[in-house]
Design a protein around this motif. Structure first.
Motif, PDB file in Angstrom:
ATOM      1  N   ALA A  59      -0.421  -7.277  -1.344  1.00 30.61           N
ATOM      2  CA  ALA A  59      -0.668  -6.607  -2.619  1.00 30.61           C
ATOM      3  C   ALA A  59       0.500  -5.676  -2.932  1.00 30.61           C
ATOM      4  CB  ALA A  59      -1.976  -5.819  -2.537  1.00 30.61           C
ATOM      5  N   PRO A  60       0.629  -5.220  -4.186  1.00 27.26           N
ATOM      6  CA  PRO A  60       1.675  -4.248  -4.526  1.00 27.26           C
ATOM      7  C   PRO A  60       1.543  -2.979  -3.682  1.00 27.26           C
ATOM      8  CG  PRO A  60       0.683  -5.155  -6.516  1.00 27.26           C
ATOM      9  CD  PRO A  60      -0.149  -5.632  -5.362  1.00 27.26           C
ATOM     10  N   ALA A  61       2.664  -2.299  -3.493  1.00 21.15           N
ATOM     11  CA  ALA A  61       2.688  -1.117  -2.630  1.00 21.15           C
ATOM     12  C   ALA A  61       1.644  -0.086  -3.033  1.00 21.15           C
ATOM     13  CB  ALA A  61       4.083  -0.496  -2.640  1.00 21.15           C
ATOM     14  N   GLY A  62       1.496   0.147  -4.330  1.00 20.01           N
ATOM     15  CA  GLY A  62       0.522   1.134  -4.787  1.00 20.01           C
ATOM     16  C   GLY A  62      -0.900   0.763  -4.409  1.00 20.01           C
ATOM     17  N   HIS A  63      -1.210  -0.535  -4.452  1.00 13.93           N
ATOM     18  CA  HIS A  63      -2.546  -0.990  -4.068  1.00 13.93           C
ATOM     19  C   HIS A  63      -2.774  -0.812  -2.570  1.00 13.93           C
ATOM     20  CE1 HIS A  63      -2.967  -3.890  -7.766  1.00 13.93           C
ATOM     21  NE2 HIS A  63      -2.612  -2.665  -8.095  1.00 13.93           N
ATOM     22  N   LEU A  64      -1.744  -1.128  -1.782  1.00 16.56           N
ATOM     23  CA  LEU A  64      -1.850  -0.944  -0.334  1.00 16.56           C
ATOM     24  C   LEU A  64      -2.090   0.522   0.007  1.00 16.56           C
ATOM     25  CD1 LEU A  64       1.135  -3.175   0.863  1.00 16.56           C
ATOM     26  CD2 LEU A  64      -1.291  -3.778   0.863  1.00 16.56           C
ATOM     27  N   ASP A  65      -1.319   1.394  -0.613  1.00 22.33           N
ATOM     28  CA  ASP A  65      -1.454   2.827  -0.342  1.00 22.33           C
ATOM     29  C   ASP A  65      -2.833   3.336  -0.750  1.00 22.33           C
ATOM     30  OD1 ASP A  65       1.170   2.576   0.398  1.00 22.33           O
ATOM     31  OD2 ASP A  65       1.977   3.863  -1.188  1.00 22.33           O
ATOM     32  N   GLU A  66      -3.333   2.842  -1.875  1.00 22.90           N
ATOM     33  CA  GLU A  66      -4.637   3.290  -2.375  1.00 22.90           C
ATOM     34  C   GLU A  66      -5.763   2.891  -1.426  1.00 22.90           C
ATOM     35  OE1 GLU A  66      -7.037   3.299  -6.654  1.00 22.90           O
ATOM     36  OE2 GLU A  66      -5.539   1.748  -6.246  1.00 22.90           O
ATOM     37  N   ALA A  67      -5.734   1.638  -0.971  1.00 21.80           N
ATOM     38  CA  ALA A  67      -6.771   1.179  -0.045  1.00 21.80           C
ATOM     39  C   ALA A  67      -6.676   1.916   1.283  1.00 21.80           C
ATOM     40  CB  ALA A  67      -6.642  -0.329   0.161  1.00 21.80           C
ATOM     41  N   TRP A  68      -5.452   2.063   1.800  1.00 23.09           N
ATOM     42  CA  TRP A  68      -5.232   2.760   3.072  1.00 23.09           C
ATOM     43  C   TRP A  68      -5.729   4.203   2.997  1.00 23.09           C
ATOM     44  CZ3 TRP A  68      -3.641   1.943   8.002  1.00 23.09           C
ATOM     45  CH2 TRP A  68      -3.105   3.011   8.709  1.00 23.09           C
ATOM     46  N   THR A  69      -5.420   4.873   1.903  1.00 28.74           N
ATOM     47  CA  THR A  69      -5.839   6.266   1.740  1.00 28.74           C
ATOM     48  C   THR A  69      -7.361   6.392   1.764  1.00 28.74           C
ATOM     49  OG1 THR A  69      -3.833   6.845   0.516  1.00 28.74           O
ATOM     50  CG2 THR A  69      -5.762   8.248   0.172  1.00 28.74           C
ATOM     51  N   ALA A  70      -8.038   5.471   1.080  1.00 29.69           N
ATOM     52  CA  ALA A  70      -9.502   5.507   1.076  1.00 29.69           C
ATOM     53  C   ALA A  70     -10.059   5.309   2.481  1.00 29.69           C
ATOM     54  CB  ALA A  70     -10.040   4.429   0.132  1.00 29.69           C
ATOM     55  N   VAL A  71      -9.465   4.397   3.239  1.00 30.17           N
ATOM     56  CA  VAL A  71      -9.950   4.126   4.590  1.00 30.17           C
ATOM     57  C   VAL A  71      -9.713   5.320   5.507  1.00 30.17           C
ATOM     58  CG1 VAL A  71      -9.545   2.746   6.654  1.00 30.17           C
ATOM     59  CG2 VAL A  71      -9.721   1.628   4.433  1.00 30.17           C
ATOM     60  N   VAL A  72      -8.500   5.863   5.475  1.00 26.90           N
ATOM     61  CA  VAL A  72      -8.185   6.974   6.376  1.00 26.90           C
ATOM     62  C   VAL A  72      -9.029   8.199   6.049  1.00 26.90           C
ATOM     63  CG1 VAL A  72      -6.365   8.519   7.192  1.00 26.90           C
ATOM     64  CG2 VAL A  72      -5.866   6.099   6.810  1.00 26.90           C
ATOM     65  N   ASN A  73      -9.253   8.449   4.784  1.00 28.83           N
ATOM     66  CA  ASN A  73     -10.131   9.564   4.423  1.00 28.83           C
ATOM     67  C   ASN A  73     -11.541   9.358   4.957  1.00 28.83           C
ATOM     68  OD1 ASN A  73      -8.365  11.290   3.040  1.00 28.83           O
ATOM     69  ND2 ASN A  73      -8.575  10.156   1.123  1.00 28.83           N
ATOM     70  N   GLU A  74     -11.982   8.112   4.992  1.00 26.07           N
ATOM     71  CA  GLU A  74     -13.311   7.795   5.534  1.00 26.07           C
ATOM     72  C   GLU A  74     -13.357   8.008   7.049  1.00 26.07           C
ATOM     73  OE1 GLU A  74     -17.300   6.214   5.563  1.00 26.07           O
ATOM     74  OE2 GLU A  74     -16.035   6.782   3.866  1.00 26.07           O
ATOM     75  N   SER A 118       5.140  -3.767   7.170  1.00 26.36           N
ATOM     76  CA  SER A 118       4.562  -3.268   5.915  1.00 26.36           C
ATOM     77  C   SER A 118       3.562  -2.152   6.168  1.00 26.36           C
ATOM     78  CB  SER A 118       3.879  -4.425   5.172  1.00 26.36           C
ATOM     79  OG  SER A 118       3.139  -3.966   4.066  1.00 26.36           O
ATOM     80  N   GLY A 119       2.778  -2.285   7.238  1.00 26.17           N
ATOM     81  CA  GLY A 119       1.805  -1.239   7.579  1.00 26.17           C
ATOM     82  C   GLY A 119       2.468   0.068   7.956  1.00 26.17           C
ATOM     83  N   ALA A 120       3.650  -0.024   8.562  1.00 25.62           N
ATOM     84  CA  ALA A 120       4.403   1.187   8.877  1.00 25.62           C
ATOM     85  C   ALA A 120       4.871   1.874   7.603  1.00 25.62           C
ATOM     86  CB  ALA A 120       5.593   0.837   9.764  1.00 25.62           C
ATOM     87  N   ARG A 121       5.304   1.089   6.629  1.00 25.99           N
ATOM     88  CA  ARG A 121       5.737   1.673   5.352  1.00 25.99           C
ATOM     89  C   ARG A 121       4.576   2.389   4.659  1.00 25.99           C
ATOM     90  NH1 ARG A 121       8.412  -2.579   1.549  1.00 25.99           N
ATOM     91  NH2 ARG A 121       8.932  -0.650   0.422  1.00 25.99           N
ATOM     92  N   VAL A 122       3.407   1.762   4.668  1.00 23.88           N
ATOM     93  CA  VAL A 122       2.233   2.398   4.055  1.00 23.88           C
ATOM     94  C   VAL A 122       1.924   3.720   4.751  1.00 23.88           C
ATOM     95  CG1 VAL A 122      -0.241   2.164   3.636  1.00 23.88           C
ATOM     96  CG2 VAL A 122       1.262   0.198   3.301  1.00 23.88           C
ATOM     97  N   ALA A 123       1.939   3.708   6.080  1.00 23.35           N
ATOM     98  CA  ALA A 123       1.651   4.928   6.843  1.00 23.35           C
ATOM     99  C   ALA A 123       2.654   6.023   6.523  1.00 23.35           C
ATOM    100  CB  ALA A 123       1.654   4.617   8.336  1.00 23.35           C
ATOM    101  N   CYS A 124       3.922   5.648   6.425  1.00 25.39           N
ATOM    102  CA  CYS A 124       4.963   6.638   6.121  1.00 25.39           C
ATOM    103  C   CYS A 124       4.776   7.240   4.728  1.00 25.39           C
ATOM    104  CB  CYS A 124       6.342   5.990   6.225  1.00 25.39           C
ATOM    105  SG  CYS A 124       6.895   5.638   7.905  1.00 25.39           S
ATOM    106  N   ARG A 125       4.487   6.394   3.753  1.00 27.73           N
ATOM    107  CA  ARG A 125       4.375   6.877   2.367  1.00 27.73           C
ATOM    108  C   ARG A 125       3.182   7.790   2.157  1.00 27.73           C
ATOM    109  NH1 ARG A 125       5.690   1.208   0.862  1.00 27.73           N
ATOM    110  NH2 ARG A 125       3.441   0.877   0.591  1.00 27.73           N
TER     111      ARG A 125
END
Length: 206
Positions: free
Chosen positions: A79-94, A109-116
Motif C-alpha cells: 500500500a502507499p506509505a501513508g496507508h502503511l503508516d496509518e495502519a501501523w500507528t493504529a496497531v501500535v497504539n492498541e 519496508s517495515g523498517a521505514r514505517v517504524a522509522c517514520r
C-alpha cells in the motif's frame, strides 16, 4: 520458542482494514515491548524477524509481529506509505502499555514505517533490519531522511545489500553484516546477537 513463553494471534481493525497481530510473551514480566513489521512483499516469518523475535522473547521482551492490512487481504504489492503508516500507528497504539518501553521496528519496508512513525508513537528506540536506503542502482534517491533523530536507532544491513547501507549519524547506530544481502540470511545468529546486545545496552532486555 521456549515452552514457558506464550503466544497469541488475532487481528486489529485499522483505518485501512484488519491487521494481523502475533504476540509472544516471555516467561515473567516483560521489560519492554518490541513491535516488528514485515517487508513489502514478505511476511512476519522472514528469517531475520523470526530469529530476532526468538532471542528477544527469551530475554524478557514482549514481541508483537504485525501483518499489514494489504497482506492480510492477500495482496503482495504494498500500500502507499501513508496507508502503511496509518495502519501501523493504529496497531501500535492498541498494543502500547503505559510504563512499558516501546521499541518500533521491522525489516525493509517495515523498517521505514517504524522509522517514520516512531516519534509520534513515543517509541524509546527503533530497530531497522535491512533498511532500504535507496532503490537498487539509484543511490541519488536516498531515504536517509526517514531515519529518526533523537531516538536510539539500530540499523542492521548486509554489506552486499543492493538497497545500500545508511551512514551512522547522531543516535543512529549501523551494524554491517559481512557477506549478507538484503534478506540478512547469512549468519542470522550474529544479527540476532547484535540486536540483543543493543537491547540490553539500553536495559530493554534481560
Amino acid at each position: 520458542m521456549r515452552s514457558d513463553t506464550t503466544s497469541d494471534d488475532y487481528s486489529v481493525e485499522t483505518p485501512r482494514g484488519p491487521a494481523g497481530i502475533r504476540i509472544s510473551d516471555p516467561a515473567g514480566p516483560p521489560v519492554a515491548l518490541l513491535v516488528l513489521g514485515h517487508g513489502a512483499g514478505g511476511g512476519v516469518d522472514a528469517p531475520d524477524l523470526t530469529r530476532v523475535h526468538d532471542v528477544a522473547v527469551a530475554a524478557g521482551v514482549r514481541v508483537a509481529l504485525v501483518t499489514q492490512p494489504y497482506r492480510m487481504a492477500g495482496r503482495r504489492a504494498p500500500a502507499p506509505a501513508g496507508h502503511l503508516d496509518e495502519a501501523w500507528t493504529a496497531v501500535v497504539n492498541e498494543l502500547s502499555v503505559p510504563g512499558l518501553p516501546l521499541i518500533c521496528g521491522g525489516r525493509s519496508s517495515g523498517a521505514r514505517v517504524a522509522c517514520r512513525t516512531a516519534g509520534a508513537l513515543g517509541a524509546v528506540g527503533v530497530l531497522a533490519l535491512a533498511f532500504p536506503l535507496h532503490p537498487p542502482g539509484r543511490p541519488e534517491r536516498s531515504r536517509a531522511e526517514e531515519l529518526p533523530t533523537g531516538i536510539p536507532t539500530l540499523v542492521v544491513n548486509g554489506d552486499r545489500d543492493p538497497f545500500g547501507v545508511p551512514d551512522a549519524v547522531g543516535d543512529v547506530r549501523v551494524v554491517v553484516r559481512p557477506g549478507a544481502t538484503h534478506d540478512l540470511r547469512k549468519d542470522l545468529a550474529g544479527t540476532a546477537e547484535a540486536v540483543l546486545g543493543w537491547l540490553r545496552e539500553h536495559h530493554w532486555a534481560r
